[in-house]
Design an enzyme around this catalytic site. Sequence first.
Site, PDB file in Angstrom:
ATOM      1  N   LYS A 182       0.805  -1.212   0.000  1.00 27.97           N
ATOM      2  CA  LYS A 182       0.000   0.000   0.000  1.00 27.97           C
ATOM      3  C   LYS A 182       0.844   1.270   0.000  1.00 27.97           C
ATOM      4  O   LYS A 182       0.324   2.339  -0.230  1.00 27.97           O
ATOM      5  CB  LYS A 182      -1.037  -0.017   1.121  1.00 27.97           C
ATOM      6  N   ARG A 183       2.125   1.135   0.220  1.00 28.15           N
ATOM      7  CA  ARG A 183       2.966   2.330   0.104  1.00 28.15           C
ATOM      8  C   ARG A 183       3.070   2.779  -1.346  1.00 28.15           C
ATOM      9  O   ARG A 183       3.261   3.945  -1.629  1.00 28.15           O
ATOM     10  CB  ARG A 183       4.353   2.060   0.685  1.00 28.15           C
TER      11      ARG A 183
END
Length: 496
Positions: free
Chosen positions: A266-267
């Site tokens: 998700k980064r």
Amino acid sequence: MTGQDGARPPGRLPPRVRIAPSPTGDPHVGTAYIALFNYVFARKHGGTFILRIEDTDQERYTAGSEAAIFEALRWLGLHWDEGPDVGGPHGPYRQSERLPLYRQEIQKLVEKGEAYPCFCTKERLDALRRDQIAAKQSTLGYDGHCRSLSPAEAAARMAAGEAHVIRLRVPDDGETVFVDHLRGELRFENRLIDDQVLFKSDGFPTYHLANVVDDHHMGITHVIRGEEWITSTPKHVLLYKAFGWEAPEFFHLGLLRNADKSKLSKRKNPVSVFHYRDLGYLPETLLNFMANLGYSMGDDRERFTVGEMIAHFEWSRVSAGGPVFDQTKLEAFNGADIRGMSPDKLYDRLIARELSRERMVPLLAQAQERVNRLDDFIPYLAFFFGGSLDYGPVLDKLKVKDRTPAEVATTLEAFAQDIERDPAAREFTAPAIEAFARGFCQANGWKNKDLFMLLRVAVTGRTASPSLFETMALCGKDRCRLRIRDVVALLRAQPS
Ligand code: GLU
């Protein structure tokens, strides 16, 4: 390899397959991807698709995330036949409700000598690990200290209430071999497999034990899961052997990847199914996009429905390579599907989702204080919709006195990450976001005023908006996260 051309797939039919997500956060697109392949395979062969919740890891459990998994899969139309909410003949379908079964099964393994109690303390295990690292040992793991305790001594120590775990007695030599039907035969040397903990001292089973016991008791015929579980599979195969049970067939699908080929995270990429739902992707499009990540219709045909995939499905057309979750392609698919709809149909979809009463009434409540005419509403509410914003006109407002752009970026990034880990704030209600934001300022030496202005500009693209925290809650977590990430990238691109 299966290599069958439409021929019968391996294993018992009709299949009983499952997904077994752990409720540890937002519903991940990886879970939806695995669910899709399980669902399609089950439907193709008149089988059963089961949803089991693997919630025995109490430390990682997050409230609300089980309901979110249901919601995400329902939105996608991947309906399950047995599960915690719909029941079924092999329930309960939540592992935390099956503890007596795991106790009973582990007992059998201990009695057979296939598993043994281990009384080693955390201090001893930590020291062992340190020594192994210092000695540059190629594999780290348990040294078998408690393996040779006599059954009488072990029983006496357990009866005296000494804390212990139960470990699998992995054979010292030989190999564990299994067929992954997407990759061929895989072989693992037993001496490299750790004496796995099966039962923890807190009275809960580990993933390995619970997973195997449940797959057996639920009659699972085919385990279709992500590549990240391949190294667990030899341990599972050893467990099936130890119990004297027949193992299911295994298929490990490729791990979804970011554009740079790293594991989808998700980064770098939005990974929550809700992100795609809330930003207006169509569920059928997302499914078709995900299907293409691992399945080929064979004639360059990329656009197809789940129904068509079911009719066509063969394992020989499934690829195990790590597919890139290409946002641009998804966007193009979605655009094409929007253009393919009649304006009338489009109107119905918009009313059902973006402009539903449920969504609009709270937004109107924010706007009515601030506009004078009915036709002001839509432009005023614009920032509650859509994804990325244009920060050109407010670039100056992303500057904070005495702080470099890099520092501001790091703080915003930390804010987005930490809020995710906060049990109350991750639910994303206005009061919880506010409490979190105030605490964050205090902990990080920021003035509320400075951080709040940054958040307002990032989330709305404006310097004035309705109440910040109300606005954030109404924009939704995924939209806020996306915009904060955009601002972080923008700040990082600036000279410091
Ligand atoms: N609980 C595991 C997960 O979170 C299940 C893996 C499996 O399918 O065996 O994905």
